[in-house]
Design an enzyme around this catalytic site. Structure first.
Site, PDB file in Angstrom:
ATOM      1  N   ARG A  15      37.369  40.754  31.160  1.00 14.83           N
ATOM      2  CA  ARG A  15      38.683  40.228  30.789  1.00 14.83           C
ATOM      3  C   ARG A  15      39.804  40.662  31.727  1.00 14.83           C
ATOM      4  O   ARG A  15      40.919  40.153  31.635  1.00 14.83           O
ATOM      5  CB  ARG A  15      39.010  40.628  29.339  1.00 14.83           C
ATOM      6  CG  ARG A  15      38.293  39.735  28.339  1.00 14.83           C
ATOM      7  CD  ARG A  15      38.759  40.040  26.940  1.00 14.83           C
ATOM      8  NE  ARG A  15      38.148  41.271  26.438  1.00 14.83           N
ATOM      9  CZ  ARG A  15      38.666  42.005  25.453  1.00 14.83           C
ATOM     10  NH1 ARG A  15      39.804  41.647  24.899  1.00 14.83           N
ATOM     11  NH2 ARG A  15      38.057  43.096  25.036  1.00 14.83           N
ATOM     12  N   GLU A 159      28.879  48.085  14.040  1.00 18.25           N
ATOM     13  CA  GLU A 159      29.664  47.272  14.959  1.00 18.25           C
ATOM     14  C   GLU A 159      30.200  46.034  14.242  1.00 18.25           C
ATOM     15  O   GLU A 159      29.551  45.507  13.324  1.00 18.25           O
ATOM     16  CB  GLU A 159      28.804  46.839  16.152  1.00 18.25           C
ATOM     17  CG  GLU A 159      28.388  47.985  17.052  1.00 18.25           C
ATOM     18  CD  GLU A 159      29.587  48.771  17.576  1.00 18.25           C
ATOM     19  OE1 GLU A 159      30.419  48.186  18.281  1.00 18.25           O
ATOM     20  OE2 GLU A 159      29.694  49.973  17.263  1.00 18.25           O
ATOM     21  N   ARG A 338      63.844  57.171  55.404  1.00 12.87           N
ATOM     22  CA  ARG A 338      62.401  57.070  55.657  1.00 12.87           C
ATOM     23  C   ARG A 338      61.814  58.454  55.919  1.00 12.87           C
ATOM     24  O   ARG A 338      62.544  59.438  56.048  1.00 12.87           O
ATOM     25  CB  ARG A 338      62.168  56.109  56.817  1.00 12.87           C
ATOM     26  CG  ARG A 338      62.532  54.664  56.446  1.00 12.87           C
ATOM     27  CD  ARG A 338      62.501  53.760  57.655  1.00 12.87           C
ATOM     28  NE  ARG A 338      61.240  53.868  58.381  1.00 12.87           N
ATOM     29  CZ  ARG A 338      61.081  53.516  59.646  1.00 12.87           C
ATOM     30  NH1 ARG A 338      62.102  53.033  60.347  1.00 12.87           N
ATOM     31  NH2 ARG A 338      59.907  53.631  60.221  1.00 12.87           N
ATOM     32  N   TYR A 392      62.884  53.775  70.924  1.00 18.89           N
ATOM     33  CA  TYR A 392      61.535  53.286  71.258  1.00 18.89           C
ATOM     34  C   TYR A 392      61.615  52.454  72.522  1.00 18.89           C
ATOM     35  O   TYR A 392      62.385  51.484  72.589  1.00 18.89           O
ATOM     36  CB  TYR A 392      61.044  52.440  70.069  1.00 18.89           C
ATOM     37  CG  TYR A 392      59.629  51.949  70.176  1.00 18.89           C
ATOM     38  CD1 TYR A 392      58.582  52.822  70.474  1.00 18.89           C
ATOM     39  CD2 TYR A 392      59.331  50.600  69.955  1.00 18.89           C
ATOM     40  CE1 TYR A 392      57.283  52.359  70.543  1.00 18.89           C
ATOM     41  CE2 TYR A 392      58.027  50.138  70.018  1.00 18.89           C
ATOM     42  CZ  TYR A 392      57.003  51.023  70.320  1.00 18.89           C
ATOM     43  OH  TYR A 392      55.722  50.562  70.392  1.00 18.89           O
ATOM     44  N   GLY A 428      83.789  52.812  71.254  1.00 21.53           N
ATOM     45  CA  GLY A 428      83.106  51.738  70.529  1.00 21.53           C
ATOM     46  C   GLY A 428      82.507  50.719  71.476  1.00 21.53           C
ATOM     47  O   GLY A 428      83.026  50.462  72.569  1.00 21.53           O
TER      48      GLY A 428
HETATM   49  C1  UD1 Z   1      32.328  50.583  21.587  1.00 19.23           C
HETATM   50  C2  UD1 Z   1      31.647  51.112  20.343  1.00 19.23           C
HETATM   51  C3  UD1 Z   1      32.517  50.785  19.122  1.00 19.23           C
HETATM   52  C4  UD1 Z   1      33.871  51.404  19.288  1.00 19.23           C
HETATM   53  C5  UD1 Z   1      34.521  50.914  20.598  1.00 19.23           C
HETATM   54  C6  UD1 Z   1      35.782  51.656  20.864  1.00 19.23           C
HETATM   55  C7  UD1 Z   1      29.272  50.903  20.826  1.00 19.23           C
HETATM   56  C8  UD1 Z   1      28.034  50.157  20.552  1.00 19.23           C
HETATM   57  N1  UD1 Z   1      30.373  50.491  20.209  1.00 19.23           N
HETATM   58  O1  UD1 Z   1      32.362  49.167  21.492  1.00 19.23           O
HETATM   59  O2  UD1 Z   1      31.911  51.314  17.972  1.00 19.23           O
HETATM   60  O3  UD1 Z   1      34.714  51.079  18.201  1.00 19.23           O
HETATM   61  O4  UD1 Z   1      33.633  51.158  21.713  1.00 19.23           O
HETATM   62  O5  UD1 Z   1      36.439  51.110  21.965  1.00 19.23           O
HETATM   63  O6  UD1 Z   1      29.244  51.870  21.556  1.00 19.23           O
HETATM   64  N2  UD1 Z   1      29.563  50.656  29.113  1.00 19.23           N
HETATM   65  C9  UD1 Z   1      28.640  51.039  30.056  1.00 19.23           C
HETATM   66  N3  UD1 Z   1      27.429  50.447  30.074  1.00 19.23           N
HETATM   67  C10 UD1 Z   1      27.068  49.505  29.169  1.00 19.23           C
HETATM   68  C11 UD1 Z   1      28.009  49.089  28.208  1.00 19.23           C
HETATM   69  C12 UD1 Z   1      29.252  49.705  28.200  1.00 19.23           C
HETATM   70  O7  UD1 Z   1      28.931  51.900  30.890  1.00 19.23           O
HETATM   71  O8  UD1 Z   1      25.937  49.024  29.255  1.00 19.23           O
HETATM   72  C13 UD1 Z   1      30.878  51.301  29.088  1.00 19.23           C
HETATM   73  C14 UD1 Z   1      32.009  50.314  29.287  1.00 19.23           C
HETATM   74  O9  UD1 Z   1      32.355  50.229  30.670  1.00 19.23           O
HETATM   75  C15 UD1 Z   1      33.121  50.936  28.486  1.00 19.23           C
HETATM   76  C16 UD1 Z   1      32.390  51.697  27.384  1.00 19.23           C
HETATM   77  O10 UD1 Z   1      31.074  51.843  27.823  1.00 19.23           O
HETATM   78  O11 UD1 Z   1      33.849  51.867  29.252  1.00 19.23           O
HETATM   79  C17 UD1 Z   1      32.441  50.975  26.046  1.00 19.23           C
HETATM   80  O12 UD1 Z   1      31.794  49.739  26.160  1.00 19.23           O
HETATM   81  P1  UD1 Z   1      32.326  48.444  25.443  1.00 19.23           P
HETATM   82  O13 UD1 Z   1      31.467  47.321  25.827  1.00 19.23           O
HETATM   83  O14 UD1 Z   1      33.795  48.303  25.658  1.00 19.23           O
HETATM   84  O15 UD1 Z   1      32.043  48.810  23.915  1.00 19.23           O
HETATM   85  P2  UD1 Z   1      32.727  48.148  22.677  1.00 19.23           P
HETATM   86  O16 UD1 Z   1      32.052  46.878  22.384  1.00 19.23           O
HETATM   87  O17 UD1 Z   1      34.185  48.122  22.850  1.00 19.23           O
END
Ligand code: UD1
Ligand code: MG
Length: 466
Positions: A15, A159, A338, A392, A428
């Site tokens: 997003r 979730e 600067r 310069y 001047g």
């Molecule tokens: C997650 C939580 C949810 C919580 C919410 C809070 C889970 C299943 N759910 O949901 O309960 O309320 O965060 O914001 O954990 N990421 C990875 N690898 C992956 C997937 C995600 O590194 O495979 C990282 C994302 O970059 C992000 C974080 O994990 O920084 C959270 O992932 P995101 O997909 O935003 O989880 P939510 O669906 O928001």
């Protein structure tokens, strides 16, 4: 108790609609992940493991550092799968704190409280109550109040997509941050499946595994909602930026700084202020800025990496970068300092004056439309409107030395390298290519002449129509 930190930062951030990995987008001029690392590292953990995926190379290059490790997650099969990638790097004991790379304003105090709630033998979840819990994992509690708590014991996190209509009404949500005994965490992670609405390995399912084992599940509450807000879109990023700026503005006002309007103030770095500092609307401060007692900053100034001494006044629309301004100096409006500009006490720099890599001693003035580059300017010099240092030659930069009490008239060109002796006056309109002696008037321009017997041409008369 050995503390390990795992930060999930592999997600794509669809997003954001950006080619830049989400955790590299900036808040207050610092990448999101940088904020999270700073809060986590303030706890003094034994290691910080960052799980990277989308844009892994750029993220790893931006955050290399001691006590930091990176593990890659490809493909990304969910938050549980992300933490599983860090398991080989985790020790057998101690506590693991799991953070989100896109929840940047989490504070160290809240993290401490979360680790304390874990205490080495419980699973601890950071939760918050939201007016609109939509989209978050809900904290499902048992109907009977727990022993030490008026609330029921935590049974699971559900979730949004897997929740029943009744569960969706729960307003206590999981913030995405937890702390767990490392050995137990590894056991629970090994049991995760992807049998759910999104076909992902949910980290949140460790709760149900802990409960099944009879392990205690504790919760800690975030002090402030801002701390647990995540960034998923440019609009959320802008919203968090405003909240961060408001926090910084409040801290400065708390310390006595008078901001004309805290909602029109931006600090992208660090700032230290003395007493009775006043800042008008629309200013942006970047890098490291120091404002001493009684400094006044006019509206719409941009000031980066600068030291401004007591009582100096910076008038509106001034741009300052890498410069020092002496006590009682007056700068602007519309001035530009600067890198390497060093103004002494009571120096005056007026409108449309540019100063670069130059020192102006006490009381020197350049009040209108002028350029001083690579110059040393003595005390009380008056540098006329429209005068410039030609520093310069097309290949190299050269210095201009102007002694004390020199008067440079308007519209002069001082061709560097050049020296103007103490007390000299430059007429001047002069183009000065050789040193000018102390105490004398030097003029280098064509003499004025009056042309006798000259008449102004007259328009030729048009031929009368035939
Ligand atoms: C997650 C939580 C949810 C919580 C919410 C809070 C889970 C299943 N759910 O949901 O309960 O309320 O965060 O914001 O954990 N990421 C990875 N690898 C992956 C997937 C995600 O590194 O495979 C990282 C994302 O970059 C992000 C974080 O994990 O920084 C959270 O992932 P995101 O997909 O935003 O989880 P939510 O669906 O928001
Ligand atoms: Mg999220």
């Amino acid at each position: 108790m050995e503390l390990s930190v795992v930060i999930m930062a592999a997600g794509k951030g669809t997003r954001m609609r950006s080619s830049r990995p989400k955790v590299l987008h900036t808040l207050g001029d610092r990448p999101l992940l940088g904020h999270v690392l700073a809060s986590a590292e303030a706890l003094g953990p034994a290691r910080c493991i960052v799980v990277t995926g989308h844009g892994a190379e750029a993220v790893e290059a931006a955050f290399e550092g001691p006590q930091r490790e990176f593990v890659r997650q490809a493909p990304q099969l969910g938050t549980g799968h992300a933490v599983q990638q860090a398991v080989p790097r985790l020790p057998e004991g101690g506590v693991t704190l799991i953070l989100n790379g896109d929840v940047p304003l989490i504070g160290t105090a809240t993290l401490k409280a979360l680790v304390a709630a874990c205490g080495g033998d419980r699973l601890a979840l950071l939760t918050v109550k939201l007016d609109d819990p939509h989209g978050y994992g809900r904290i499902v509690r048992s109907p009977e109040p727990g022993d030490a708590d008026t609330q029921g014991a935590v049974q699971a996190i559900v979730e949004e997509k897997d929740a029943t209509p009744l569960q969706r009404q729960i307003d206590e949500v999981y913030t995405g941050l937890m702390a767990a005994p490392t050995a137990a965490l590894k056991r629970w992670l090994a049991r995760l499946t992807n049998d759910n609405a999104q076909g992902e390995y949910y980290l949140t399912d460790v709760v149900a595994h802990a409960v099944a084992e009879g392990a205690a599940v504790a919760t800690a509450a975030a002090v402030d909602e801002t701390e647990v807000l995540g960034v998923n879109s440019p609009a959320q990023l802008a919203e968090l930026e405003r909240r961060l700026q408001r926090r910084q503005a409040d801290a400065l006002m708390e310390a006595g700084v008078r901001l004309a309007d805290p909602s029109r103030f931006d600090l992208r770095g660090t700032m230290s202020c003395g007493m009775d500092v006043e800042i008008d609307v629309g200013c942006v401060f970047e890098g490291r800025v120091t404002l001493a007692d009684g400094v006044k900053i006019g509206a719409h100034c941009v000031i980066r990496d600068a030291e401004i001494a007591a009582g100096a006044v910076i008038h509106p629309f001034t741009h300052i970068e890498g410069a020092r301004v002496g006590a009682g100096a007056l700068v602007g409006p519309y001035a530009r300092l600067r890198p390497g500009a060093a103004l002494g006490e009571e120096v005056h720099i007026g409108n449309f004056v540019e100063v670069k890599n130059s020192t102006l001693a006490r009381g020197a003035k350049a009040n209108h439309l002028a350029y001083l580059g690579d110059a040393t300017v003595g005390e009380r010099v008056n540098y006329g409107a429209g005068s410039i240092t030609a520093n310069y030659d097309g290949a190299n930069k050269h210095r201009t030395e102007i002694g004390a009490d020199v008067h440079v008239g308007s519209n002069c060109v001082l061709i560097a390298p050049i020296k103007i002796g103490d007390g000299a006056t430059i007429g001047g309109g002069s183009t000065i290519a050789r040193d000018a002696p102390a105490g004398r008037l030097t003029v280098a321009r064509a003499r004025q002449a009056v042309i006798e017997r000259w008449t102004r041409p007259a328009k030729a008369k048009a031929d009368p129509k035939p």
